[in-house]
Design a protein around this motif. Structure first.
Motif, PDB file in Angstrom:
ATOM      1  N   ALA A  77       0.658  -0.838  -0.180  1.00 42.42           N
ATOM      2  CA  ALA A  77      -0.022   0.540  -0.113  1.00 42.42           C
ATOM      3  C   ALA A  77       0.489   1.186  -0.264  1.00 42.42           C
ATOM      4  O   ALA A  77       0.914   1.792  -0.841  1.00 42.42           O
ATOM      5  N   VAL A  78       1.981   0.957   1.232  1.00 35.39           N
ATOM      6  CA  VAL A  78       2.869   2.768   1.021  1.00 35.39           C
ATOM      7  C   VAL A  78       3.048   2.514  -0.721  1.00 35.39           C
ATOM      8  O   VAL A  78       4.052   3.904  -0.993  1.00 35.39           O
ATOM      9  N   ASN A  79       4.051   0.835  -1.070  1.00 38.04           N
ATOM     10  CA  ASN A  79       4.812   1.646  -2.539  1.00 38.04           C
ATOM     11  C   ASN A  79       3.936   2.238  -2.916  1.00 38.04           C
ATOM     12  O   ASN A  79       4.075   3.298  -4.231  1.00 38.04           O
ATOM     13  N   GLN A  80       2.665   2.429  -2.891  1.00 37.43           N
ATOM     14  CA  GLN A  80       1.317   2.251  -4.562  1.00 37.43           C
ATOM     15  C   GLN A  80       0.997   3.281  -4.707  1.00 37.43           C
ATOM     16  O   GLN A  80       1.163   4.253  -5.176  1.00 37.43           O
ATOM     17  N   ILE A  81       0.627   4.204  -2.881  1.00 36.42           N
ATOM     18  CA  ILE A  81       0.261   5.009  -3.024  1.00 36.42           C
ATOM     19  C   ILE A  81       1.274   6.495  -2.665  1.00 36.42           C
ATOM     20  O   ILE A  81       0.940   7.485  -3.860  1.00 36.42           O
ATOM     21  N   ILE A  82       2.068   5.427  -2.759  1.00 36.83           N
ATOM     22  CA  ILE A  82       3.531   7.142  -3.485  1.00 36.83           C
ATOM     23  C   ILE A  82       3.719   7.586  -4.700  1.00 36.83           C
ATOM     24  O   ILE A  82       3.422   8.056  -4.667  1.00 36.83           O
ATOM     25  N   SER A  83       3.434   6.184  -5.247  1.00 31.96           N
ATOM     26  CA  SER A  83       3.987   5.971  -6.752  1.00 31.96           C
ATOM     27  C   SER A  83       2.864   7.122  -7.068  1.00 31.96           C
ATOM     28  O   SER A  83       3.368   7.287  -8.250  1.00 31.96           O
ATOM     29  N   TYR A  84       1.773   6.340  -6.886  1.00 35.54           N
ATOM     30  CA  TYR A  84       1.022   7.158  -7.834  1.00 35.54           C
ATOM     31  C   TYR A  84      -0.146   8.418  -7.386  1.00 35.54           C
ATOM     32  O   TYR A  84      -0.618   9.004  -8.290  1.00 35.54           O
ATOM     33  N   ASP A  85       0.209   8.519  -6.389  1.00 31.43           N
ATOM     34  CA  ASP A  85      -0.233  10.085  -5.853  1.00 31.43           C
ATOM     35  C   ASP A  85       0.429  11.155  -6.629  1.00 31.43           C
ATOM     36  O   ASP A  85      -0.634  11.776  -7.154  1.00 31.43           O
ATOM     37  N   LEU A  86       1.695  11.324  -6.695  1.00 31.88           N
ATOM     38  CA  LEU A  86       2.380  12.013  -7.580  1.00 31.88           C
ATOM     39  C   LEU A  86       1.524  12.228  -9.317  1.00 31.88           C
ATOM     40  O   LEU A  86       0.949  13.277  -9.603  1.00 31.88           O
ATOM     41  N   PRO A  87       1.563  10.689 -10.019  1.00 31.89           N
ATOM     42  CA  PRO A  87       0.605  11.291 -11.048  1.00 31.89           C
ATOM     43  C   PRO A  87      -0.743  11.842 -11.105  1.00 31.89           C
ATOM     44  O   PRO A  87      -0.789  12.814 -11.721  1.00 31.89           O
TER      45      PRO A  87
END
Lengths: 387, 329
Positions: free
Chosen positions: B143-153
């Motif tokens: 979750a942490v990986n994904q949310i950090i990665s996709y919040d920017l785009p």
């Protein structure tokens, strides 16, 4: 991963410091029954896997010793309950070989017919569950699953009108088959396989035009040609690794030599290659079913009279091994007869059992998500693994 | 009426409307998925076509036994559903349903929305960590990986209409779309690309297939919520669907022109809801036709493709706006 014995687990070198042992199964959404994998993880990467089987052991070989040749065929179908027709066939073929019992031409062709229909039904279930492993029960995988199950139901409807049962049939008997095709069945069968042929095209379009499906399957779980031979995998797995081995072709049984079909071979050895092999097998099975319906010989469906008592069939002393190509690979049955109405000893060779043995070699190095994709591509049925 | 009472009243109404919407959006999704899968879906509870199914589900979840694992970190475990739910509901505060109809039309509405919706990760991680379960822990890591990665785009895609409209206030952004046939999607090239990027990032932010590796029930059983039962599970589901609806609303406001549409003024909220439902159904359509991709592939898509693409898009938008303002007008 070099030489290993049964006690050792295959482990890959990995630079991490902390390991997590995670248990998957026997109660797990993608355990395909009751498979248990003890995974050693480094983060998301699996570094070792310990496959534990035996949760569905029902003493099938002992059961066979206590049931007569008339009784056991309907129990034999419970070894591989997804592909019951071929499991029964392996048993009766072994009995016929040891007892030197002839099978009429029509019965042989009917056996081919149901075996190929069963292969279609079994591959439908495999496609659905495998996609559900990758796509989730709450996602696109479930969509494919429901489509595939819809087609499987059609085949099961055919079996129901043929034998009265939908999963475990008791169709074969020593010396032939128990039921002849009812009136109008052949026409229904033709319509069904025509429909399935069209639907298989739809599945291919839906899956192979989908880049997410391709990245999940291509290059994942590669079984090299050497590994496939060393471990002794069979069926679509060995054909996906570049070896054209199919019992229907190498050692034809039940008049398979009269049929025109090709044995699909892929060389990549990954999940996608195994998928391709099975998709071609769908079409080849459909082809064989058409040929069987066209060329169905007239005549009796059994060389033995109808069953009057369970002890009726007696097999002279002797032993023999038969093998047939089930939906998952080579299903073997080794039978020792002592002259009575029951086998002295029976040994099953389950295709899923030897196919599962390859998992500890190919899973390490993959991510957790690939574990279920690889396991689904092996298509294990635990009734056949544990017996 | 004092402003405090007024806002409390509006807040109460919006909160209940959100919960009502969540319950019936689940029915909508189930019916939609059923059509895709040649099934019927909920049918028997309530006539016709299972209209009472969401109510029955909610009642069932409320009456279920609440199980707390003995080894769980009780405080973290019990607080996690709330920590997850609050940001998901809070974002509705800034959404205007029609001109002047909403809790608070902040002048930094988009910023507030993005900041608060990113907070949900705290609840996710608390749930995954507090459960003391290996599946849940792995899911929390993902979750942490994904949310950090996709919040920017997600943020960059959402900023394109902000730059075009020149304001962070959602009602101003909607009004700025009046000239574009009522929607930024019709802005040449930029609008369409930004909308596509927004939809992809939305899928990931909402943890939907093909990006639902948090839940990933074929590997991690149910991910971070594997140990939750009864009402706590219901709260997590509520938060997830509320977040989904909120993101659909945001998409409708930013790209599809919110309440703008033909017809009298009272039709505004209806248009708005319809547009939000369209966004929701597009996401649902993708969900029920794709397979899930792997965690490393998800990260690769974000960092190697989506993030640079949205960044370039945002810079191009800024360039267009700058040229437009200097080159006349």
């Amino acid at each position: 991963m070099a030489e290993t014995t049964a006690q050792q687990t295959v482990e890959i070198g990995y630079g991490g410091t902390e390991r997590l042992v995670m248990n998957m199964g026997p109660q797990h959404p993608s355990a395909h029954g009751v498979f248990r994998a003890i995974l050693t993880l480094e983060g998301e990467t699996v570094v070792a896997v310990d496959a534990v089987i035996g949760y569905l052991h029902r003493c099938h070989e002992k059961l066979a010793e206590n049931l007569t040749y008339v009784q056991y065929p309907s129990i034999a179908s419970k070894t591989d309950y997804v592909s019951a027709m071929t499991a029964e066939l392996a048993y009766v073929a072994a009995v016929e070989k040891v007892g030197k019992i002839d099978v009429p031409k029509r019965a042989q062709q009917l056996r081919v017919l149901v075996a190929e229909l069963q292969r279609i039904a079994s591959h439908c279930l495999w496609l659905g569950t495998w996609c559900m492993d990758m796509g989730g029960a709450l996602g696109g995988g479930a969509t494919i699953f429901l489509y595939a199950i819809r087609e499987r139901e059609l085949v099961l409807d055919l079996f129901e009108s043929l034998t009265g049962a939908r999963l475990l049939y008791g169709f074969h008997q020593v010396g032939g088959v128990r039921y002849d095709v009812p009136a109008g069945w052949a026409e229904r069968c033709r319509q069904t396989i025509d429909l399935i042929a069209r639907r298989v095209d739809e599945y291919e379009a839906m899956l192979e035009d989908n880049p997410f499906f391709l990245v999940r399957t291509q290059g994942v779980g590669v079984i090299s040609r050497e590994l496939a031979q060393d471990v002794g995998v069979c069926g679509p797995l060995i054909r996906g690794s570049g070896i054209p081995y199919d019992v229907r072709r190498t050692e034809p049984y039940s008049s398979y030599q009269d049929f025109d079909f090709k044995v699909p071979v892929e060389t990549a050895g990954d999940c996608f290659a195994r998928y391709r092999v099975r998709m071609v097998e769908f079409r080849e099975s459909i082809k064989i079913v058409r040929q069987a319906l066209d060329g169905l010989a007239e005549g009796p469906i059994s060389s033995r009279p109808g069953v009057k008592s369970v002890g009726q069939v007696r097999i002279p002393k002797g032993e023999g091994y038969t093998r047939i190509e089930g939906a998952r690979g080579e299903v073997g049955c080794y039978l020792v007869a002592d002259g009575g109405a029951k086998p002295y000893r029976l040994k099953w060779r389950g295709a899923s059992f030897s196919n599962l043995a390859v998992l500890p070699y190919i899973i390490p190095g993959h991510k957790i998500a690939d574990v279920v994709a690889i396991m689904g591509s092996v298509d294990p049925v635990f009734g056949e693994v544990d017996r | 009426m004092s402003p405090l009472v007024y806002h409390a009243l509006v807040g109460f109404v919006v909160l209940n409307a959100v919960i009502g919407m969540v319950t019936y959006v689940t029915l909508l999704e189930r019916k939609f998925a059923a059509r895709m899968q040649s099934r019927i879906g909920p049918y028997y509870v309530g006539w016709p076509h299972g209209w009472l199914q969401p109510i029955a589900d909610a009642l069932k979840l409320m009456m279920k036994e609440d199980i707390v694992p003995r080894a769980a970190d009780r405080w973290v475990y019990n607080l996690a559903p709330l920590a997850f739910l609050v940001p998901c509901i809070l974002v509705f505060a800034t959404i205007p349903f029609a001109p002047g109809l909403g809790v608070a039309d902040l002048n930094i509405g988009v910023l507030f929305f993005l900041a608060v919706s990113a907070l949900e990760i705290v609840g996710l991680f608390m749930g995954g960590w507090g459960s003391n379960n290996k599946y849940a822990l792995l899911s929390a890591m993902r979750a942490v990986n994904q949310i950090i990665s996709y919040d920017l785009p997600f943020i960059f895609a959402a900023l394109v209409p902000v730059v075009l409209a020149g304001s962070l206030q959602l009602s101003v952004i909607v009004e700025a779309q009046r000239a574009m046939y009522g929607a930024f999607v019709f802005y040449p090239v930029l609008g369409q690309l930004a909308f596509v990027a927004f939809l992809v990032a939305t899928l990931a932010a909402e943890n939907r297939v093909p990006f639902d590796i948090l839940e990933a029930e074929s590997e991690l059983v149910a991910g971070f919520r594997v140990e939750y039962s009864g009402m706590k599970f219901a709260l997590i589901q509520l938060g997830e669907y509320a977040h989904m609806i909120a993101t659909s609303f945001l998409g409708a406001l930013l790209f599809l022109g919110g309440w703008l549409g033909p017809g009298p003024a009272w039709m505004g909220p209806v248009w708005f809801l319809l547009k939000a439902v369209v966004v929701f159904l597009v996401v649902t359509w993708v969900r029920w036709s794709f397979v899930r991709i792997r965690v490393d592939q998800i990260l690769a898509i974000s960092w190697k493709l989506l993030l640079p693409a949205t960044l370039v898009l945002l810079m191009a938008t800024a360039l267009v706006v700058a040229l437009r303002s200097t080159g006349g007008a």
